[in-house]
Design a protein around this motif. Structure first.
Motif, PDB file in Angstrom:
ATOM      1  N   THR A  66      37.396 -45.028-120.051  1.00 53.89           N
ATOM      2  CA  THR A  66      37.327 -45.110-121.476  1.00 53.89           C
ATOM      3  C   THR A  66      35.966 -45.551-121.722  1.00 53.89           C
ATOM      4  OG1 THR A  66      37.693 -47.676-121.092  1.00 53.89           O
ATOM      5  CG2 THR A  66      39.778 -46.603-121.445  1.00 53.89           C
ATOM      6  N   ALA A  67      35.601 -45.630-122.975  1.00 55.04           N
ATOM      7  CA  ALA A  67      34.220 -45.895-123.375  1.00 55.04           C
ATOM      8  C   ALA A  67      33.345 -47.164-122.664  1.00 55.04           C
ATOM      9  CB  ALA A  67      33.775 -45.875-124.747  1.00 55.04           C
ATOM     10  N   HIS A  68      34.235 -48.399-122.586  1.00 54.19           N
ATOM     11  CA  HIS A  68      33.754 -49.430-121.959  1.00 54.19           C
ATOM     12  C   HIS A  68      34.322 -49.828-120.635  1.00 54.19           C
ATOM     13  CE1 HIS A  68      32.051 -50.312-125.618  1.00 54.19           C
ATOM     14  NE2 HIS A  68      33.131 -49.907-126.327  1.00 54.19           N
TER      15      HIS A  68
ATOM     16  N   ALA B  54      33.077 -38.663-116.226  1.00 54.04           N
ATOM     17  CA  ALA B  54      32.945 -39.664-117.358  1.00 54.04           C
ATOM     18  C   ALA B  54      34.268 -39.231-118.435  1.00 54.04           C
ATOM     19  CB  ALA B  54      31.592 -39.164-118.166  1.00 54.04           C
ATOM     20  N   HIS B  55      34.634 -38.133-118.395  1.00 52.27           N
ATOM     21  CA  HIS B  55      35.754 -37.981-119.027  1.00 52.27           C
ATOM     22  C   HIS B  55      37.170 -38.621-118.594  1.00 52.27           C
ATOM     23  CE1 HIS B  55      33.604 -35.147-121.712  1.00 52.27           C
ATOM     24  NE2 HIS B  55      33.237 -34.531-120.619  1.00 52.27           N
TER      25      HIS B  55
ATOM     26  N   THR C 136      29.396 -51.088-116.041  1.00 51.31           N
ATOM     27  CA  THR C 136      29.993 -51.359-117.097  1.00 51.31           C
ATOM     28  C   THR C 136      29.639 -50.245-118.243  1.00 51.31           C
ATOM     29  OG1 THR C 136      30.091 -53.699-116.809  1.00 51.31           O
ATOM     30  CG2 THR C 136      30.401 -52.799-118.904  1.00 51.31           C
ATOM     31  N   GLY C 137      30.478 -49.423-118.521  1.00 47.85           N
ATOM     32  CA  GLY C 137      30.079 -48.190-119.556  1.00 47.85           C
ATOM     33  C   GLY C 137      29.961 -46.926-118.848  1.00 47.85           C
ATOM     34  N   ILE C 138      30.298 -45.842-119.537  1.00 48.09           N
ATOM     35  CA  ILE C 138      30.392 -44.442-118.985  1.00 48.09           C
ATOM     36  C   ILE C 138      29.035 -44.076-118.480  1.00 48.09           C
ATOM     37  CG2 ILE C 138      30.721 -42.136-119.464  1.00 48.09           C
ATOM     38  CD1 ILE C 138      33.045 -42.910-121.377  1.00 48.09           C
ATOM     39  N   ASN C 139      27.866 -44.605-119.044  1.00 47.99           N
ATOM     40  CA  ASN C 139      26.515 -44.138-118.487  1.00 47.99           C
ATOM     41  C   ASN C 139      26.271 -44.780-117.314  1.00 47.99           C
ATOM     42  OD1 ASN C 139      26.278 -42.399-120.875  1.00 47.99           O
ATOM     43  ND2 ASN C 139      25.117 -43.838-122.051  1.00 47.99           N
TER      44      ASN C 139
ATOM     45  N   LYS D  15      28.458 -43.047-114.691  1.00 42.77           N
ATOM     46  CA  LYS D  15      27.856 -41.767-114.416  1.00 42.77           C
ATOM     47  C   LYS D  15      26.671 -41.616-113.340  1.00 42.77           C
ATOM     48  CE  LYS D  15      27.211 -38.634-117.493  1.00 42.77           C
ATOM     49  NZ  LYS D  15      26.865 -38.027-118.892  1.00 42.77           N
TER      50      LYS D  15
END
Length: 108
Positions: A28-30, A24-25, A41-44, A47
């Protein structure tokens, strides 16, 4: 044997292949990740997908080559694990933004 030098976020991505929190690191956030026709789409979302894939396939990835192509970094890597056709070589197309992965597309 020549050592392959990868940009930091790409090296971190491959080093953390079995650690979704570490992965996740790298993004980018998006960030958007496409993997064989599925889009996350997105870190979550990334992951969750990576954690499930890690458990299901226990894959290990060894980057073989890297080249710049149309503003992206294209990495070809040997992937071995618990899936039909293992081992195989896959393409990872990374687009970096401010030192993080903004998009990643994985294809055969």
């Amino acid at each position: 044997m020549t050592t392959l030098t990868l940009p930091e976020p790409i090296a971190a991505y491959f080093a953390a292949e079995h650690s979704p929190d570490a992965l996740a690191h790298c993004f980018t956030a998006h960030a958007v990740m496409k993997d064989f026709g599925h889009t996350y789409t997105g870190i979550n979302a990334i992951k969750v997908f990576m954690a499930e894939a890690s458990l299901k396939y226990s894959a290990t990835t060894v980057p073989l080559t890297i080249e710049r192509e149309d503003g992206s970094q294209l990495v070809r890597a040997r992937v071995s694990g618990h899936f039909p056709g293992s081992p195989t070589v896959l393409s990872y197309r990374f687009r970096l933004e401010r030192g993080l992965i903004a998009s990643l597309e994985v294809t055969a």
